[in-house]
Design an enzyme around this catalytic site. Sequence first.
Site, PDB file in Angstrom:
ATOM      1  CE1 TYR A  41      56.213  32.798  38.412  1.00 49.52           C
ATOM      2  CE2 TYR A  41      54.539  31.893  36.947  1.00 49.52           C
ATOM      3  CZ  TYR A  41      54.904  32.452  38.166  1.00 49.52           C
ATOM      4  OH  TYR A  41      53.945  32.646  39.135  1.00 49.52           O
ATOM      5  CB  CYS A  42      62.154  29.742  38.167  1.00 54.88           C
ATOM      6  SG  CYS A  42      63.540  30.239  37.122  1.00 54.88           S
ATOM      7  CD1 TRP A  43      64.974  35.683  41.448  1.00 53.59           C
ATOM      8  CD2 TRP A  43      62.960  35.742  42.390  1.00 53.59           C
ATOM      9  NE1 TRP A  43      64.876  36.886  42.129  1.00 53.59           N
ATOM     10  CE2 TRP A  43      63.642  36.930  42.728  1.00 53.59           C
ATOM     11  CE3 TRP A  43      61.655  35.551  42.861  1.00 53.59           C
ATOM     12  CZ2 TRP A  43      63.067  37.932  43.521  1.00 53.59           C
ATOM     13  CZ3 TRP A  43      61.085  36.545  43.653  1.00 53.59           C
ATOM     14  CH2 TRP A  43      61.784  37.713  43.967  1.00 53.59           C
TER      15      TRP A  43
END
Length: 350
Positions: A94-96
């Site tokens: 996951y990222c932002w």
Amino acid sequence: MALKFTSLQEFYGHGFDTVIDVRSPAEFAEDHVPGAISLPVLDNDERAEVGTIYVQDSPFKARKLGAALVFRNAANHIEQHLSHHEGSWKPLVYCWRGGQRSGSFTWMLQQIGWRAEVVEGGYQSYRRLVHKAMYETALPHRLVALDGYTGSAKTEVLKRAGELGVQVLDLEGLANHRGSLLGDMPSPQPSQKGFESAVAGVLMRLDPSRPVLVEAESNKIGQRIIPPAVWDAMKPAPRIELQVPAAERCRYLVEAYDDILSDADRLRDKLGPLRAHRSGAVVDGWFARIAEGDKPGLTEALMAEHYDPAYRKSRAAIGAEVIAGVEAASLDEAGLTAAAERIAGIMAGL
């Protein structure tokens, strides 16, 4: 297809081998999924540079630079941190927002043959689930509060009860604070979001059909606010009261708080603002003991003139039911263990 999670229980039961956070180190430090590892595809400076170019110059130039940096950093991570994994490895990334950073990294992992997937909505979707659980939903767990005057070693007894099989929620441990005016730890507290993630992570692993022992607290631990869902469950929680002689509490506090009791300047900074709540003469008396280096005398005075009155006032305001009292004549190893065993027996019957 990115994976969509609709509840924290579903998120924590994801079934993947590793959760990878590819956001910048600063983003990870503020908050992250409990247990996630940090493999940033843009470091703090790189993220700032790409963002500045995107806003001030050209989105295309920003994406071009960002892509080069992301793939370069991702390649380094694969070579230095991930190359030992077998082909069956399943990472969740996951990222932002679940966009280009996590999408690019996940694509690279998939091309190698690893069964990687990306979180739809990224950290923001995870944070919404935490907020829903901690702010918008009633806690499904039955809490029992471990109560007692300051210096009763509640945290130590709580930990020992956990080792005996009692379900516990150690809020002070998660907040990295000893829970009182002088409770600062050498290392800083987590962010509020990080604290809430840690609390939610523990609660989601506990069985709601069994009671959970939690230390009686005010609604703040240091600078961290107890999430509303937890606080609402704590206020009416039945209480087990640790009953410890004042002299033993004083001895325990002098030992447990030796770090700050040995720091005269820090003590004065902490206690000075209490002139607004206690008389100037009382605070002057504390300062005189600080100047004398009288740790036991200062501790005894603080108990009698600050901690104990505040405890009685708080307890009267909440008005919670005390279902059992546990006497601990001493707070040495044997006394703490005996108290924890009695509490474990009480909890088993609830």
